[in-house]
Design a protein around this motif. Structure first.
Motif, short mmCIF file in Angstrom:
data_model
loop_
_atom_site.label_atom_id
_atom_site.label_comp_id
_atom_site.label_asym_id
_atom_site.label_seq_id
_atom_site.Cartn_x
_atom_site.Cartn_y
_atom_site.Cartn_z
N LEU A 1 0.78 -0.95 0.00
CA LEU A 1 0.04 -0.01 -0.16
C LEU A 1 0.88 1.26 -0.10
CD1 LEU A 1 -2.97 -1.14 2.39
CD2 LEU A 1 -3.07 -0.60 0.18
N LEU B 1 -0.83 2.43 -6.25
CA LEU B 1 -1.94 3.54 -5.99
C LEU B 1 -2.57 4.21 -7.24
CD1 LEU B 1 -0.63 4.79 -2.57
CD2 LEU B 1 -2.36 3.10 -3.19
N ILE C 1 -4.32 1.90 -9.46
CA ILE C 1 -5.93 1.96 -8.82
C ILE C 1 -6.85 2.85 -9.02
CG2 ILE C 1 -7.34 1.60 -6.66
CD1 ILE C 1 -5.12 -0.39 -5.74
N SER C 2 -6.07 4.07 -8.90
CA SER C 2 -6.64 5.39 -9.16
C SER C 2 -7.11 5.20 -10.73
CB SER C 2 -5.74 6.53 -8.90
OG SER C 2 -6.28 7.66 -9.39
N VAL D 1 -6.61 8.14 -4.64
CA VAL D 1 -7.16 6.92 -3.93
C VAL D 1 -6.44 6.79 -2.49
CG1 VAL D 1 -5.47 5.34 -5.14
CG2 VAL D 1 -7.62 4.40 -4.10
N ARG E 1 -5.45 4.81 1.03
CA ARG E 1 -5.07 3.22 1.31
C ARG E 1 -6.27 2.35 1.40
NH1 ARG E 1 0.44 2.97 3.44
NH2 ARG E 1 -0.35 1.55 5.20
N ALA F 1 -7.93 1.44 -1.66
CA ALA F 1 -7.17 0.67 -2.20
C ALA F 1 -7.16 -0.78 -1.55
CB ALA F 1 -5.41 0.73 -2.19
N ARG F 2 -7.42 -0.82 -0.28
CA ARG F 2 -7.52 -2.13 0.47
C ARG F 2 -8.85 -2.72 0.02
NH1 ARG F 2 -6.03 -0.54 5.15
NH2 ARG F 2 -3.96 -1.13 5.36
N SER G 1 -8.87 -4.38 -3.23
CA SER G 1 -8.06 -5.67 -3.27
C SER G 1 -8.58 -6.89 -2.60
CB SER G 1 -6.76 -5.27 -2.43
OG SER G 1 -7.02 -5.32 -1.03
N THR H 1 -1.56 -6.97 -8.24
CA THR H 1 -0.42 -5.98 -7.90
C THR H 1 0.42 -5.90 -9.40
OG1 THR H 1 -0.73 -5.77 -5.69
CG2 THR H 1 1.34 -4.77 -6.83
#
Length: 215
Positions: free
Chosen positions: A162, A168, A171-172, A181, A183, A186-187, A190, A201
């Motif tokens: 993370l 990140l 993911i954004s 985004v 953490r 993001a979690r 996931s 990842t």
């Protein structure tokens, strides 16, 4: 650090199962994964070399890290050993292009290995967090570097780094239309990747940069 064309690099034994899971569970990865066929996570270095390379590459671009690493191995040898790094000394590492801080960090890493303050022969059988605890006791190794080691050297299947800006950013871009985004967010994303967060990842990194980083 390329392999010969006739010696294929073995994929982790869990890779195909992980890919099947991710394609089924995640609509974004279902589109990304097929764009990167015949490539997967590979491990080439010894524990010491992997960690030294990770320290050298901290907070600089992949291209810059490769350049500094080439100078580093010119100074200490193509297969750097803890003894060779200790012998080179901080000033020798500085002359090879490392910053003062990174030179000190690599020296501390070499000392930990040389004096057997770390136990790489046991890491393969230790839980992720226990390996991280042992690694972060070394100067210059924070959680991010320890997680990169778990991914690239031990090939642990369920690491979610993370603190990794690339992850990140991906993911954004793919899940939040480019919005920043957290953490936590993001979690949350996931959760669908479990227990193969390393593989998710890795493919998200590929979506930003098709050329895999080598450690």
């Amino acid at each position: 650090m390329s392999s010969s064309a006739d010696t294929p690099i073995a994929k982790p034994d869990y890779w195909d199962e992980a890919v099947a899971h991710l394609i089924k569970r995640d609509r974004i990865l279902k589109k990304i994964i097929p764009q990167h066929p015949e490539v997967w996570l590979t491990s080439r270095g010894t524990p010491f070399i992997t960690l030294a390379r990770a320290i050298v590459g901290q907070q600089i671009s992949t291209k810059a890290a490769d350049a500094v690493w080439n100078k580093f191995i010119a100074a200490v040898g193509k297969r750097p050993s803890p003894a060779a790094v200790v012998k080179t000394g901080v000033q020798g590492l500085r002359a090879a292009g490392l910053s003062q801080r990174k030179a000190e960090y690599v020296q501390d890493l070499a000392t930990h290995f040389g004096e057997r303050r770390v136990h790489p022969e046991k890491w393969a059988s230790m839980p992720d967090e226990n390996v991280i605890d042992e690694l972060v006791a070394i100067r210059g190794i924070g959680r991010w570097t320890a997680e990169m080691f778990l991914i690239f050297n031990l090939q642990r299947p369920n690491i979610l780094p993370l603190d990794d800006l690339g992850l990140l950013r991906a993911i954004s871009l793919h899940y939040f239309s480019g919005e920043p985004v957290s953490r936590f967010e993001a979690r949350e994303v996931s959760l669908a990747w479990q227990p193969w967060r390393t593989v998710a990842t890795w493919y998200l990194w590929r979506s930003l940069d098709p050329i895999p980083v080598q450690y």
